[in-house]
Design a protein around this motif. Structure first.
Motif, PDB file in Angstrom:
ATOM      1  N   LEU A 163      -3.286   3.793  -2.003  1.00 65.87           N
ATOM      2  CA  LEU A 163      -3.610   2.898  -3.107  1.00 65.87           C
ATOM      3  C   LEU A 163      -2.761   1.630  -3.019  1.00 65.87           C
ATOM      4  O   LEU A 163      -1.643   1.659  -2.506  1.00 65.87           O
ATOM      5  CB  LEU A 163      -3.366   3.583  -4.455  1.00 65.87           C
ATOM      6  CG  LEU A 163      -4.142   4.881  -4.726  1.00 65.87           C
ATOM      7  CD1 LEU A 163      -3.705   5.479  -6.063  1.00 65.87           C
ATOM      8  CD2 LEU A 163      -5.633   4.625  -4.726  1.00 65.87           C
ATOM      9  N   SER A 164      -3.317   0.533  -3.520  1.00 63.93           N
ATOM     10  CA  SER A 164      -2.576  -0.726  -3.576  1.00 63.93           C
ATOM     11  C   SER A 164      -1.684  -0.736  -4.809  1.00 63.93           C
ATOM     12  O   SER A 164      -2.085  -0.272  -5.884  1.00 63.93           O
ATOM     13  CB  SER A 164      -3.549  -1.917  -3.630  1.00 63.93           C
ATOM     14  OG  SER A 164      -4.322  -1.974  -2.452  1.00 63.93           O
TER      15      SER A 164
ATOM     16  N   GLU B 261      -4.112   9.989  -1.127  1.00 66.65           N
ATOM     17  CA  GLU B 261      -4.849   8.713  -1.174  1.00 66.65           C
ATOM     18  C   GLU B 261      -3.920   7.536  -0.901  1.00 66.65           C
ATOM     19  O   GLU B 261      -2.735   7.574  -1.222  1.00 66.65           O
ATOM     20  CB  GLU B 261      -5.521   8.539  -2.539  1.00 66.65           C
ATOM     21  CG  GLU B 261      -6.580   9.585  -2.857  1.00 66.65           C
ATOM     22  CD  GLU B 261      -7.245   9.330  -4.200  1.00 66.65           C
ATOM     23  OE1 GLU B 261      -7.166   8.172  -4.690  1.00 66.65           O
ATOM     24  OE2 GLU B 261      -7.804  10.278  -4.778  1.00 66.65           O
TER      25      GLU B 261
ATOM     26  N   ILE C 294       0.867   5.395 -12.146  1.00 65.11           N
ATOM     27  CA  ILE C 294      -0.581   5.293 -11.972  1.00 65.11           C
ATOM     28  C   ILE C 294      -1.225   5.270 -13.349  1.00 65.11           C
ATOM     29  O   ILE C 294      -1.087   6.231 -14.121  1.00 65.11           O
ATOM     30  CB  ILE C 294      -1.133   6.471 -11.147  1.00 65.11           C
ATOM     31  CG1 ILE C 294      -0.465   6.505  -9.771  1.00 65.11           C
ATOM     32  CG2 ILE C 294      -2.647   6.354 -11.005  1.00 65.11           C
ATOM     33  CD1 ILE C 294      -0.928   7.664  -8.905  1.00 65.11           C
TER      34      ILE C 294
ATOM     35  N   HIS D 190      -4.110  12.301  -7.224  1.00 64.75           N
ATOM     36  CA  HIS D 190      -4.468  11.358  -6.151  1.00 64.75           C
ATOM     37  C   HIS D 190      -3.678  11.622  -4.875  1.00 64.75           C
ATOM     38  O   HIS D 190      -3.558  10.737  -4.016  1.00 64.75           O
ATOM     39  CB  HIS D 190      -4.239   9.917  -6.618  1.00 64.75           C
ATOM     40  CG  HIS D 190      -5.111   9.515  -7.767  1.00 64.75           C
ATOM     41  ND1 HIS D 190      -6.426   9.108  -7.622  1.00 64.75           N
ATOM     42  CD2 HIS D 190      -4.860   9.478  -9.114  1.00 64.75           C
ATOM     43  CE1 HIS D 190      -6.939   8.826  -8.803  1.00 64.75           C
ATOM     44  NE2 HIS D 190      -6.012   9.041  -9.728  1.00 64.75           N
TER      45      HIS D 190
ATOM     46  N   ASP E 104       0.863  -1.182   0.000  1.00 64.61           N
ATOM     47  CA  ASP E 104       0.000   0.000   0.000  1.00 64.61           C
ATOM     48  C   ASP E 104       0.898   1.231   0.000  1.00 64.61           C
ATOM     49  O   ASP E 104       1.878   1.282   0.757  1.00 64.61           O
ATOM     50  CB  ASP E 104      -0.904   0.017   1.237  1.00 64.61           C
ATOM     51  CG  ASP E 104      -1.991  -1.039   1.171  1.00 64.61           C
ATOM     52  OD1 ASP E 104      -2.294  -1.509   0.059  1.00 64.61           O
ATOM     53  OD2 ASP E 104      -2.532  -1.406   2.240  1.00 64.61           O
TER      54      ASP E 104
END
Length: 380
Positions: free
Chosen positions: A81-82, A79, A105, A76, A68
Motif C-alpha cells: 500500500l502507498s 498487501e 490504516i 491487509h 510503499d
C-alpha cells in the motif's frame, strides 16, 4: 519440615489463583469509546520503496515522504500500500527501504488511507528489558532473579489491577493502597520469605508510604492545590465524565505509588541491618538495636532524599527549562500549580523515606527480640 514446605507451596499457589481470578474479573469491563476509532487500525509494516523523498541538501528533512509499505499484520497482511510519512518530531519516521514501521490504516466507504505512525521499536524495547532482567539475575544471583520476578509482578499489578480498578470507579487512593500493600507483601516475600526481617520491612513500608500520602493531602490542602490543578485537566475531566474514573484523586494515588520504591528500599535495608547486627550480637538490647538502625538510616536519608528530589526535578525538567528561558518572575514561579505539585510530591515522598527509618528501627528491634523470646519459649 516437609509438611511445612508443602503447606507453604499450597498457600502460594492458592494466593496466585485467587489473584488471577480477581484480575480476570477486574479486566472484564466494557470500555466506553471516548475517541471514534471505527475503520482505523495500527499495523506492522515494512518500507519497500521510496516514491518521493523529503531529504534536503543540508541533511535535514521537511514535508512528507511518499512510500510503499508491505503490511505485515491485520486484514491487509501481505498487501503493498502507498503511505505518507511526516517529518514531525513525534510522528512519522525517516523511511528507508527495509525499515520496519507502524502504520495507521484508515478505511472509509472502500477508500484506504495509510500513514506512517512511528518506528516499529517493540522488539528493541523487549530486548533492552530482557537484557536488564538477565543482568539483574546474573549479578544478583538467586535474589537477583527474585528481584526480576518482583519487577514483573509490579508491572502486572499496575496494568492489570490498579488501572482497571480506577476505571471501574474505585477510589484511586484506595486502589493505590491496595496495590502498595500487594506489591510490598509479594516483593518482600520473594526477597526474604516470611522471616521476621521481611515482616518488619513490610510493616515499615506500608506505614512509610501511608505517611507520605497523608502528608501530601495535608500539604495540598494548606497550599490550596487539588487533583484538578494538574496538566491536561480538561482532557482528564472529559475522561472522568465518560467513565467512572475519579480524576481528583489521581494525583494523590500517584504519590503513593511513586514513593513505594524508595520507601521499600529503605525499609528493607534498615531491617536487614538490624537483623544482621542482632544475629552477630544477640545480647544487644532493643534500644541498642534501635540506635544501630537509626545510625544506618541517617546515612541513607541523605542519598534517598536526594534521589527522590532529583527524580521529580528530572520529570519536570522541560517545565524548568521553559521557566528559565522565559525569565518568569519569582512570584509567578513559586505560585505556579506545576511547581507547587512537584514540591508537594517530592517533599511528601521524602518525608515518607525519612520517617520510615525510625519506624522500621522500632519495629525491627522489638520484633527481633520478641522473636528470640518466642523461640526460647518454644524450645523450653
Amino acid at each position: 519440615m516437609e509438611l511445612t514446605k508443602i503447606k507453604r507451596v499450597f498457600s502460594v499457589v492458592l494466593f496466585l489463583v485467587i489473584l488471577l481470578i480477581f484480575g480476570i474479573w477486574l479486566n472484564r469491563v466494557e470500555k466506553t469509546e471516548i475517541l471514534e476509532t471505527e475503520g482505523r487500525t495500527f499495523e506492522k509494516a515494512r518500507v519497500v520503496a521510496i516514491n518521493k523523498d523529503n531529504l534536503l541538501s543540508d541533511g535535514s528533512r521537511a514535508g512528507t515522504q511518499d512510500v510503499d509499505v508491505e503490511i505485515r499484520t491485520g486484514a491487509h497482511k501481505g498487501e503493498i500500500l502507498s503511505a505518507s510519512s511526516s517529518s514531525s518530531y513525534l510522528y512519522g519516521a525517516d523511511c528507508t527501504v527495509g525499515l520496519k514501521v507502524i502504520v495507521i490504516i484508515s478505511e472509509c466507504e472502500g477508500n484506504i488511507s495509510v500513514s506512517v505512525y512511528n518506528y516499529d521499536r517493540g522488539a528493541q524495547l523487549y530486548m533492552i528489558l530482557a537484557v536488564f532482567l538477565i543482568i539483574l539475575g546474573i549479578i544478583g544471583g538467586k535474589k537477583g532473579w527474585k528481584s526480576a520476578l518482583g519487577l514483573v509482578f509490579t508491572f502486572v499489578c499496575i496494568v492489570y489491577f490498579f488501572l482497571p480498578m480506577v476505571y471501574r470507579g474505585i477510589s484511586p487512593i484506595w486502589a493505590a493502597v491496595f496495590i502498595v500493600v500487594l506489591i510490598t507483601v509479594v516483593v518482600m516475600y520473594l526477597i526474604d520469605g516470611t522471616s521476621v526481617k521481611s515482616l518488619c520491612a513490610m510493616a515499615g513500608t506500608v506505614l512509610g508510604v501511608g505517611i507520605a500520602a497523608l502528608l501530601a493531602c495535608l500539604f495540598a490542602r494548606i497550599s490550596h492545590i487539588t487533583g484538578y490543578n494538574v496538566d491536561d485537566i480538561e482532557n482528564l475531566i472529559y475522561i472522568g465524565q465518560m467513565t467512572g474514573i475519579q480524576v481528583g484523586e489521581l494525583m494523590f494515588a500517584g504519590i503513593l505509588i511513586s514513593a513505594l520504591g524508595a520507601v521499600m528500599d529503605v525499609a528493607m535495608s534498615v531491617a536487614s541491618t538490624i537483623n544482621e547486627i542482632h544475629e552477630k550480637k544477640p545480647e544487644l538490647s532493643v534500644n541498642e538495636l534501635f540506635q544501630s538502625g537509626i545510625n544506618v538510616g541517617r546515612d541513607m536519608m541523605g542519598t534517598m532524599s536526594n534521589t527522590l528530589i532529583l527524580a521529580f526535578a528530572g520529570g519536570s525538567l522541560n517545565t524548568l527549562i521553559y521557566i528559565y528561558s522565559y525569565r518568569y518572575n519569582y512570584y509567578q514561579v513559586i505560585n505556579m500549580y506545576a511547581i507547587g505539585i512537584e514540591i508537594i510530591q517530592g517533599i511528601s515522598a521524602t518525608f515518607g523515606v525519612i520517617l520510615t527509618v525510625p519506624l522500621v528501627s522500632v519495629i525491627a528491634s522489638v520484633g527481633m527480640k520478641k522473636g528470640d523470646l518466642g523461640s526460647r519459649e518454644s524450645d523450653s
